[in-house]
Design an enzyme around this catalytic site. Sequence first.
Site, PDB file in Angstrom:
ATOM      1  N   GLY A 266      19.321   8.694  -8.600  1.00  0.00           N
ATOM      2  CA  GLY A 266      20.421   7.613  -7.960  1.00  0.00           C
ATOM      3  C   GLY A 266      21.839   8.182  -7.819  1.00  0.00           C
ATOM      4  O   GLY A 266      22.120   9.088  -8.374  1.00  0.00           O
TER       5      GLY A 266
ATOM      6  N   LEU B 267       9.758   7.968 -10.768  1.00  0.00           N
ATOM      7  CA  LEU B 267      11.111   8.273 -11.182  1.00  0.00           C
ATOM      8  C   LEU B 267      11.715   9.080  -9.937  1.00  0.00           C
ATOM      9  O   LEU B 267      11.225   9.841  -9.076  1.00  0.00           O
ATOM     10  CB  LEU B 267      10.931   9.428 -12.131  1.00  0.00           C
ATOM     11  CG  LEU B 267      12.028  10.001 -12.911  1.00  0.00           C
ATOM     12  CD1 LEU B 267      11.782  10.120 -14.451  1.00  0.00           C
ATOM     13  CD2 LEU B 267      12.609  11.166 -12.438  1.00  0.00           C
ATOM     14  N   GLY B 268      12.986   8.704  -9.796  1.00  0.00           N
ATOM     15  CA  GLY B 268      13.754   9.388  -8.770  1.00  0.00           C
ATOM     16  C   GLY B 268      15.304   9.609  -9.044  1.00  0.00           C
ATOM     17  O   GLY B 268      15.757   9.402 -10.236  1.00  0.00           O
TER      18      GLY B 268
ATOM     19  N   MET C  54       5.061   5.126  -4.050  1.00  0.00           N
ATOM     20  CA  MET C  54       6.422   5.375  -4.705  1.00  0.00           C
ATOM     21  C   MET C  54       6.305   5.965  -5.989  1.00  0.00           C
ATOM     22  O   MET C  54       5.785   5.766  -6.794  1.00  0.00           O
ATOM     23  CB  MET C  54       7.098   3.879  -4.773  1.00  0.00           C
ATOM     24  CG  MET C  54       8.575   4.014  -4.973  1.00  0.00           C
ATOM     25  SD  MET C  54       9.159   2.553  -5.401  1.00  0.00           S
ATOM     26  CE  MET C  54      11.051   2.646  -5.495  1.00  0.00           C
TER      27      MET C  54
ATOM     28  N   TYR D  24      27.704   2.647  -1.506  1.00  0.00           N
ATOM     29  CA  TYR D  24      28.026   3.788  -2.221  1.00  0.00           C
ATOM     30  C   TYR D  24      29.000   4.726  -1.526  1.00  0.00           C
ATOM     31  O   TYR D  24      29.524   5.734  -2.014  1.00  0.00           O
ATOM     32  CB  TYR D  24      26.775   4.542  -2.862  1.00  0.00           C
ATOM     33  CG  TYR D  24      25.904   3.680  -3.766  1.00  0.00           C
ATOM     34  CD1 TYR D  24      26.155   2.297  -4.254  1.00  0.00           C
ATOM     35  CD2 TYR D  24      24.640   4.216  -4.039  1.00  0.00           C
ATOM     36  CE1 TYR D  24      25.217   1.735  -4.975  1.00  0.00           C
ATOM     37  CE2 TYR D  24      23.950   3.531  -5.016  1.00  0.00           C
ATOM     38  CZ  TYR D  24      24.051   2.213  -5.379  1.00  0.00           C
ATOM     39  OH  TYR D  24      23.235   1.505  -6.059  1.00  0.00           O
TER      40      TYR D  24
ATOM     41  N   GLY E  31       0.743  -1.396  -0.102  1.00  0.00           N
ATOM     42  CA  GLY E  31       0.054   0.026   0.023  1.00  0.00           C
ATOM     43  C   GLY E  31       0.797   1.405   0.058  1.00  0.00           C
ATOM     44  O   GLY E  31       0.249   2.538  -0.127  1.00  0.00           O
TER      45      GLY E  31
HETATM   46  P1  NAP Z   1      22.298   5.396 -15.414  1.00  0.00           P
HETATM   47  O1  NAP Z   1      21.386   6.226 -14.692  1.00  0.00           O
HETATM   48  O2  NAP Z   1      22.236   4.567 -16.294  1.00  0.00           O
HETATM   49  O3  NAP Z   1      23.607   6.253 -16.155  1.00  0.00           O
HETATM   50  C1  NAP Z   1      24.251   7.452 -15.635  1.00  0.00           C
HETATM   51  C2  NAP Z   1      25.187   8.060 -16.697  1.00  0.00           C
HETATM   52  O4  NAP Z   1      24.204   8.873 -17.587  1.00  0.00           O
HETATM   53  C3  NAP Z   1      26.088   9.057 -15.904  1.00  0.00           C
HETATM   54  O5  NAP Z   1      27.346   9.103 -16.714  1.00  0.00           O
HETATM   55  C4  NAP Z   1      25.417  10.378 -16.547  1.00  0.00           C
HETATM   56  O6  NAP Z   1      26.497  11.481 -16.650  1.00  0.00           O
HETATM   57  C5  NAP Z   1      24.711  10.233 -17.965  1.00  0.00           C
HETATM   58  N1  NAP Z   1      23.424  10.928 -18.037  1.00  0.00           N
HETATM   59  C6  NAP Z   1      22.472  11.110 -17.078  1.00  0.00           C
HETATM   60  N2  NAP Z   1      21.293  11.781 -17.944  1.00  0.00           N
HETATM   61  C7  NAP Z   1      21.843  12.268 -18.964  1.00  0.00           C
HETATM   62  C8  NAP Z   1      21.556  12.984 -20.039  1.00  0.00           C
HETATM   63  N3  NAP Z   1      20.452  13.436 -19.817  1.00  0.00           N
HETATM   64  N4  NAP Z   1      22.153  12.840 -21.350  1.00  0.00           N
HETATM   65  C9  NAP Z   1      23.408  12.330 -21.220  1.00  0.00           C
HETATM   66  N5  NAP Z   1      23.829  11.598 -20.210  1.00  0.00           N
HETATM   67  C10 NAP Z   1      23.101  11.595 -19.026  1.00  0.00           C
HETATM   68  O7  NAP Z   1      23.537   4.697 -14.503  1.00  0.00           O
HETATM   69  P2  NAP Z   1      23.574   4.112 -12.991  1.00  0.00           P
HETATM   70  O8  NAP Z   1      24.005   5.535 -12.161  1.00  0.00           O
HETATM   71  O9  NAP Z   1      24.523   2.934 -12.762  1.00  0.00           O
HETATM   72  O10 NAP Z   1      22.181   3.746 -12.479  1.00  0.00           O
HETATM   73  C11 NAP Z   1      21.117   4.548 -12.087  1.00  0.00           C
HETATM   74  C12 NAP Z   1      20.921   4.625 -10.574  1.00  0.00           C
HETATM   75  O11 NAP Z   1      20.647   2.920 -10.215  1.00  0.00           O
HETATM   76  C13 NAP Z   1      22.297   4.551  -9.872  1.00  0.00           C
HETATM   77  O12 NAP Z   1      22.718   5.839  -9.282  1.00  0.00           O
HETATM   78  C14 NAP Z   1      21.964   3.623  -8.328  1.00  0.00           C
HETATM   79  O13 NAP Z   1      21.215   4.334  -7.503  1.00  0.00           O
HETATM   80  C15 NAP Z   1      21.127   2.340  -8.953  1.00  0.00           C
HETATM   81  N6  NAP Z   1      21.882   1.289  -9.175  1.00  0.00           N
HETATM   82  C16 NAP Z   1      21.659   0.196  -8.466  1.00  0.00           C
HETATM   83  C17 NAP Z   1      22.347  -0.987  -8.744  1.00  0.00           C
HETATM   84  C18 NAP Z   1      22.056  -2.202  -7.979  1.00  0.00           C
HETATM   85  O14 NAP Z   1      22.844  -3.034  -7.763  1.00  0.00           O
HETATM   86  N7  NAP Z   1      21.186  -2.160  -7.055  1.00  0.00           N
HETATM   87  C19 NAP Z   1      23.613  -1.068  -9.477  1.00  0.00           C
HETATM   88  C20 NAP Z   1      23.743   0.112 -10.583  1.00  0.00           C
HETATM   89  C21 NAP Z   1      22.853   1.233 -10.444  1.00  0.00           C
HETATM   90  P3  NAP Z   1      26.506  12.731 -15.828  1.00  0.00           P
HETATM   91  O15 NAP Z   1      26.547  12.204 -14.287  1.00  0.00           O
HETATM   92  O16 NAP Z   1      27.893  13.407 -16.230  1.00  0.00           O
HETATM   93  O17 NAP Z   1      25.267  13.637 -16.020  1.00  0.00           O
END
Ligand code: NAP
Length: 283
Positions: A18, A15-16, A12, A48, A9
């Site tokens: 990371g 969109l958030g 969330m 992290y 319930g």
């Molecule tokens: P992502 O969101 O797929 O990609 C981030 C990359 O995209 C960064 O290099 C960023 O560069 C670039 N970017 C962002 N917006 C952009 C835009 N509008 N135009 C061009 N480039 C853009 O990668 P992620 O950080 O791995 O994944 C998202 C979140 O998922 C993480 O931050 C984390 O919270 C979570 N995560 C969880 C796990 C898990 O095992 N549970 C693993 C990985 C990630 P800039 O920062 O330079 O803009």
Amino acid sequence: MQHVTLNNGVQMPVLGFGVYQIPADKTEQAVSDALAVGYRLLDTAAAYGNEEAVGRAIKNSGIPRKELFVTTKLWVQDAPAQDNTRRAFETSLTRLGLDHVDLYLMHQPYGDVYGQWRAMESLSREGLTRAIGVANFYPDRLLDLIFNNEATPAVNQIETHPFFQRTADHGLMREHGVQHQAWGGFAEGRNDLFVHSVLSEIGEAHGKSVAQVVLRWLIQRHIVTIPKSVNPDRMAQNIDVFDFELTDEQMSAIAALDTGRTLFFDHHDPEMVAWLSKRRLDS
Ligand code: NAP
């Protein structure tokens, strides 16, 4: 902001923001910027190393706690994990400067998974986390966890992007009431995602960027997404995805990009299992 309702319930945001791979000394600024442009879901993890900075940004924002949705994650714990899990959770809470989180995720399907999950169920019963879930669980491990425990995970956060779409996993999660959340929605830019011809063409048709097309595609698939950026213009761009809709034809064109393979970690690869299982955090 649109919301999804989790299986207990709790609401969330779809969109958030990371914070993986944002260095601790840059995270407070990044989260402050993200909150200023309107993000209300924050996704961090003990692993992290930036929970304290996230906590400072939350405190300094002055945004009422109930308007925020804060997720953090439990790193792999040794057996018996009951006490270790509680200790790890309390450490995260202290670092964040909060008295509860909104979602606590088991970060990896390794270690004493059952001990970890049962401790997380207790934390949930005590109201210390409003929901509990998992990350990186493939269907076999997810079903095993569901069938042999009291609480069904509210969320499974898994690698999901145009090159690894997780369609079968998605169907199974929907069937069992587990919300699909994407990590790496942009595949961290791999496979030249941001200049991909199919995605660029769809973006041009809507006057939107490739990033916006990808986020819209995830949202239309009922997947919660948490893009990471340290750039305030991109943060603003990434949250501006609620004023257009992809057509069925465009959704099909993106569906055709699926390779069915991870671009990051194969959780079935013995070397990866060993590497993730051996890693221990300080606390
Ligand atoms: P992502 O969101 O797929 O990609 C981030 C990359 O995209 C960064 O290099 C960023 O560069 C670039 N970017 C962002 N917006 C952009 C835009 N509008 N135009 C061009 N480039 C853009 O990668 P992620 O950080 O791995 O994944 C998202 C979140 O998922 C993480 O931050 C984390 O919270 C979570 N995560 C969880 C796990 C898990 O095992 N549970 C693993 C990985 C990630 P800039 O920062 O330079 O803009």
